[in-house]
Write an enzyme that holds these catalytic residues in place. Sequence first.
Site, PDB file in Angstrom:
ATOM      1  N   PRO A 341       9.227   8.492  10.523  1.00 36.45           N
ATOM      2  CA  PRO A 341       8.821   9.245   9.331  1.00 36.45           C
ATOM      3  C   PRO A 341       7.707   8.538   8.556  1.00 36.45           C
ATOM      4  O   PRO A 341       7.728   7.314   8.408  1.00 36.45           O
ATOM      5  CB  PRO A 341      10.103   9.277   8.486  1.00 36.45           C
ATOM      6  N   ARG A 343       5.272  10.748   5.977  1.00 33.72           N
ATOM      7  CA  ARG A 343       5.138  11.569   4.777  1.00 33.72           C
ATOM      8  C   ARG A 343       6.393  11.576   3.898  1.00 33.72           C
ATOM      9  O   ARG A 343       6.304  11.466   2.676  1.00 33.72           O
ATOM     10  CB  ARG A 343       4.807  13.001   5.203  1.00 33.72           C
ATOM     11  N   CYS A 425     -20.006  18.571  -4.148  1.00 33.75           N
ATOM     12  CA  CYS A 425     -20.941  19.669  -3.924  1.00 33.75           C
ATOM     13  C   CYS A 425     -20.452  20.513  -2.767  1.00 33.75           C
ATOM     14  O   CYS A 425     -21.035  20.486  -1.663  1.00 33.75           O
ATOM     15  CB  CYS A 425     -22.323  19.122  -3.647  1.00 33.75           C
ATOM     16  N   GLU A 426     -19.394  21.228  -2.987  1.00 31.77           N
ATOM     17  CA  GLU A 426     -18.754  21.976  -1.920  1.00 31.77           C
ATOM     18  C   GLU A 426     -17.827  22.984  -2.599  1.00 31.77           C
ATOM     19  O   GLU A 426     -16.956  22.582  -3.378  1.00 31.77           O
ATOM     20  CB  GLU A 426     -17.934  20.973  -1.091  1.00 31.77           C
ATOM     21  N   TYR A 455      -1.315  10.840   3.585  1.00 28.54           N
ATOM     22  CA  TYR A 455      -2.505  11.506   4.121  1.00 28.54           C
ATOM     23  C   TYR A 455      -3.489  11.945   3.034  1.00 28.54           C
ATOM     24  O   TYR A 455      -4.201  12.926   3.212  1.00 28.54           O
ATOM     25  CB  TYR A 455      -2.107  12.689   5.006  1.00 28.54           C
TER      26      TYR A 455
HETATM   27  N1  LLP Z   1       4.620   9.765  14.770  1.00 30.05           N
HETATM   28  C1  LLP Z   1       3.522  10.247  15.374  1.00 30.05           C
HETATM   29  C2  LLP Z   1       3.300  10.002  16.797  1.00 30.05           C
HETATM   30  C3  LLP Z   1       2.599  10.987  14.638  1.00 30.05           C
HETATM   31  O1  LLP Z   1       1.520  11.466  15.244  1.00 30.05           O
HETATM   32  C4  LLP Z   1       2.823  11.205  13.262  1.00 30.05           C
HETATM   33  C5  LLP Z   1       1.867  11.959  12.467  1.00 30.05           C
HETATM   34  C6  LLP Z   1       3.977  10.670  12.666  1.00 30.05           C
HETATM   35  C7  LLP Z   1       4.857   9.962  13.470  1.00 30.05           C
HETATM   36  C8  LLP Z   1       4.304  10.820  11.214  1.00 30.05           C
HETATM   37  O2  LLP Z   1       4.456  12.130  10.817  1.00 30.05           O
HETATM   38  P1  LLP Z   1       4.967  12.450   9.324  1.00 30.05           P
HETATM   39  O3  LLP Z   1       6.408  12.025   9.240  1.00 30.05           O
HETATM   40  O4  LLP Z   1       4.125  11.657   8.382  1.00 30.05           O
HETATM   41  O5  LLP Z   1       4.759  13.904   9.164  1.00 30.05           O
HETATM   42  N2  LLP Z   1      -2.970  14.551   8.409  1.00 30.05           N
HETATM   43  C9  LLP Z   1      -1.918  15.543   8.574  1.00 30.05           C
HETATM   44  C10 LLP Z   1      -0.767  14.976   9.275  1.00 30.05           C
HETATM   45  C11 LLP Z   1      -1.138  14.324  10.550  1.00 30.05           C
HETATM   46  C12 LLP Z   1       0.055  13.746  11.159  1.00 30.05           C
HETATM   47  C13 LLP Z   1      -0.326  12.964  12.332  1.00 30.05           C
HETATM   48  N3  LLP Z   1       0.769  12.373  12.964  1.00 30.05           N
HETATM   49  C14 LLP Z   1      -1.491  16.052   7.222  1.00 30.05           C
HETATM   50  O6  LLP Z   1      -1.991  15.536   6.247  1.00 30.05           O
HETATM   51  O7  LLP Z   1      -0.666  16.951   7.087  1.00 30.05           O
END
Ligand code: LLP
Length: 501
Positions: A341, A343, A425-426, A455
């Site tokens: 985890p 996020r 500027c967008e 993120y």
């Molecule tokens: N493990 C792997 C292999 C991953 O690719 C990711 C996220 C995580 C764990 C963690 O996921 P989380 O628990 O944080 O959801 N930039 C996008 C999210 C990209 C996630 C990429 N991989 C956003 O802001 O929603």
Amino acid sequence: MIPVNDSKSVQQNPDNATASPLAPEWLAVPADVNALHAPMWAEDVHRTGDGELAIDGVPVSELKAQFGSPLFVMSEGDFRARARSFKDAFDRAFEDICGGVDVYYAGKSFLCTAVASWVAEEGLRLDTCSGGELAVAARAGIDGGNLGLHGNNKSDAEINRALDMKLGRIVVDSLDELERVAKIASGRGETAKVMLRLTPGVHAHTHEFIATAHEDQKFGLSMAGDTTESAGLSAAEEAVAAATSYSNVELLGLHCHIGSQIFEPDGFALAAEKLLGFLAAMQAKYSIVLPELDLGGGYGIAYTPVDTPRPPAEIAQAMAAVVRSKCAELGITPPRISIEPGRAIVGPSTFTLYEVGTLKTVRVDAPAEAAGKENVTFPRRYVSVDGGMSDNARPVLYDADYSAILASRISDAAPQLSRVVGKHCESGDIVVRDVYLPEDVAAGDLLAVPGTGAYCWALSSNYNYLARPGVVAVRNGSARLIVRGETEEDLLNRDMGVANV
Ligand code: LLP
């Protein structure tokens, strides 16, 4: 396609007479525009007696005076509590199955040395996905055995660095990479500890997941049977066969990550079932033991009042039930489970503090269904803040919804539909697409946008030569910078025209 959580289509307050026809259906007019909706905020964010927002007792005006804005404001206590709650909940649910769970905090969501240390102190491990993230972990003194390395295109330098640091696991993403890891390890006379990242055909898209036979994306090894040249073998099986044939590779087990911002456990459970079935088949066919299974990250958080995340214990129990019964059905010893985890640990611990600048109201044509007659327009107020897409790219990248609150004071003015925008500027530079803020919000007021721990800083940029904001951690009533904000000097430093003058 199985709809899992479609809560955003539910209108919460349909009778409310002051709702703007321009507001999305899911956005209710708040009964109290000053109130904090608890799931979106760190546990120690409250209003002080005189109405100002404070975190762990530190008012936002003090943070602004000391550190400026925009500013990422993180509750260290909240971060630690969420890290612990994942570890405790999963340990408890899986204790009798595999003795507990290894929780790897996904550093890509937000990483600096302070956070890496908190993660280790709370008994978690750390998932990295680049040489840069490994460098942060090394500086924080994290033991290599507690680190994982991801990435679909790891360089030889990154693989060597992982071996230098004696990483607990390299999560291999392709047959090509597997061969390279084996070759590099062999050249060093060492053994690489490897997991294989598989794509189980379970794909989660925010509020729903889709189960397909094939994956058409850059990550992982497909489990579909007809994806390689070798008759009948999936890429996943080819990788298992190859990994077991390399003497310099120790194959620890399998990995999958089905997506992000997922609320319901169904998708994780289905992926676990598929991977366990495959794991059992591989163990039998190749006479091997695969002692570990990683089920990735992706647990959702509340960005708006209608997002309804499940507590870690509920998800852990649902996943444990599936792992328990599937292993019994397959007659295998359950592998040690791990999760990743990001996020859900750092997201809600943090809000972004902005100062309001320009205000502007435009008249917008009424949506046809709301107008009922021609030529009706409604006001939309644009509230510009001193940051924007450079400190939060998620609304632009993913159409992500956020919320915001007037932080420097409370107000008894009526709620007004507002759009919080940045200073770039967008025209797509939107921070919060739709939110009700008090009508009297004015230049100089401070706004707080919750749920920005994951993120946001990690994806920040210098677009329009804006300096990236600092990150402040608040604990026991005191605030300290854990990442300092950039200065104009920082921005000019790498300009060789300046450097050579
Ligand atoms: N493990 C792997 C292999 C991953 O690719 C990711 C996220 C995580 C764990 C963690 O996921 P989380 O628990 O944080 O959801 N930039 C996008 C999210 C990209 C996630 C990429 N991989 C956003 O802001 O929603």
